[in-house]
Design an enzyme around this catalytic site. Structure first.
Site, PDB file in Angstrom:
ATOM      1  N   SER A 158       0.877  -1.179   0.000  1.00 55.45           N
ATOM      2  CA  SER A 158       0.000   0.000   0.000  1.00 55.45           C
ATOM      3  C   SER A 158       0.906   1.218   0.000  1.00 55.45           C
ATOM      4  O   SER A 158       2.059   1.134   0.432  1.00 55.45           O
ATOM      5  CB  SER A 158      -0.850  -0.009   1.279  1.00 55.45           C
ATOM      6  N   TYR A 218      -2.355  -1.200  10.462  1.00 52.19           N
ATOM      7  CA  TYR A 218      -2.371  -1.445   9.010  1.00 52.19           C
ATOM      8  C   TYR A 218      -1.083  -0.915   8.368  1.00 52.19           C
ATOM      9  O   TYR A 218      -0.423  -1.624   7.591  1.00 52.19           O
ATOM     10  CB  TYR A 218      -3.598  -0.760   8.399  1.00 52.19           C
TER      11      TYR A 218
END
Ligand SMILES: NC(=O)c1ccc[n+]([C@@H]2O[C@H](COP(=O)([O-])OP(=O)(O)OC[C@H]3O[C@@H](n4cnc5c(N)ncnc54)[C@H](OP(=O)(O)O)[C@@H]3O)[C@@H](O)[C@H]2O)c1
Length: 253
Positions: free
Chosen positions: A146, A159
């Protein structure tokens, strides 16, 4: 002329294929000729996607997988080898996000995100790599990271930690596995609208945030097709240890 993006004869395993990016990745790989193994916990959704791929002339197989359970990972690879053959391409995509402030994240929240996105992804990639190395014909592993592996925004601490860990794992694996002709790269999407973030991106904060993206729009899963195929296929044969950012320019801000 040989098409370097052609995946005919290859077997590709996609984790988290029941929806979102994973479902798109599996469809795109199948369109390029790969036999695709669709793996996730929600088997009914996998069966629906399998039927869609088969209707379009592709070959697919659905396997139940919980990446946070080591036994489930080995069962998934056994099942795959027996049905569609050894895995040539792994798209290591399964992931979860829990959006809470640093002060609110609980131990359970932390464990759930890290066990899925980091521990799970590591052992899925390790299982694929062990089998690819033993077979001696190389392979391609694409870890889905990401932009939050490299940048931060609020409310996603576990995350961001998991995706940053994925980036380091990608580089270490690439270094160690090149001798086995196994390439390991990461794809780092920016904001792509899927179930993981739809409510947030379509809400008031999301409508403000889109103004920070130079291309002034959130991505669609299809915006990742080219990058995915490059890393998965022979077109990316001299790429290993790379992180490919696809974010409409988000990281420039
Ligand atoms: N969308 C974005 O903007 C974006 C941006 C950067 C990175 N990513 C990454 O891209 C990946 C896919 O995200 P998405 O947007 O497609 O999210 P999504 O729509 O929520 O899909 C997540 C997928 O992961 C699977 N999954 C979750 N926990 C699992 C487990 N324990 N075992 C096996 N599968 C599991 C889910 O399947 P089941 O529930 O059926 O198990 C589902 O198919 C994630 O790694 C995410 O971090 C997304």
């Amino acid at each position: 002329m040989i098409d370097p993006f052609d995946l005919t004869g290859k077997t590709a395993l996609v984790t988290g294929a029941s929806q979102g990016l994973g479902a798109r990745f599996a469809t795109v790989l199948a369109e390029r000729g790969a036999k695709v193994v669709l793996a996730a916990r929600q088997v009914e959704k996998l069966e629906t996607l399998k039927a869609e791929i088969e209707r379009s002339g592709g070959v697919a197989h659905a396997v139940k997988l919980d990446v946070s359970q080591i036994d489930s990972i080995s069962d998934c690879f056994e099942d795959t080898e027996q049905t569609l053959g050894p895995v040539d391409i792994l798209i290591n995509n399964a992931g979860v996000a829990i959006s809470k402030s640093v002060l609110e994240q609980s131990e359970n929240d932390w464990d759930r995100v890290i066990e899925t996105n980091l521990k799970g992804a590591f052992f899925v990639a390790q299982t694929a790599a062990k089998r690819m190395a033993a077979r001696g014909q190389g392979g391609s592993i694409v870890n889905i990271a990401s932009v939050l592996a490299l940048e931060v925004i609020g409310h996603l601490a576990p995350y961001a930690a998991s995706k940053s860990g994925i980036w380091q794992i990608t580089k270490t694996m690439a270094l160690e596995l090149a001798r086995h002709q196994i390439r390991v790269n990461a794809l780092a999407p920016g904001y792509i609208v899927t179930d993981i973030n739809r409510e947030f991106l379509e809400g008031p904060t999301g409508q403000q945030m889109v103004k920070k993206i130079p291309q002034r729009r959130y991505g669609d899963p299809a915006d990742l097709d080219g990058a995915l195929l490059l890393l998965a296929s022979d077109a990316g044969r001299y790429m290993t240890g790379s992180i490919l950012v696809v974010d409409g320019g988000f990281m420039l801000q």
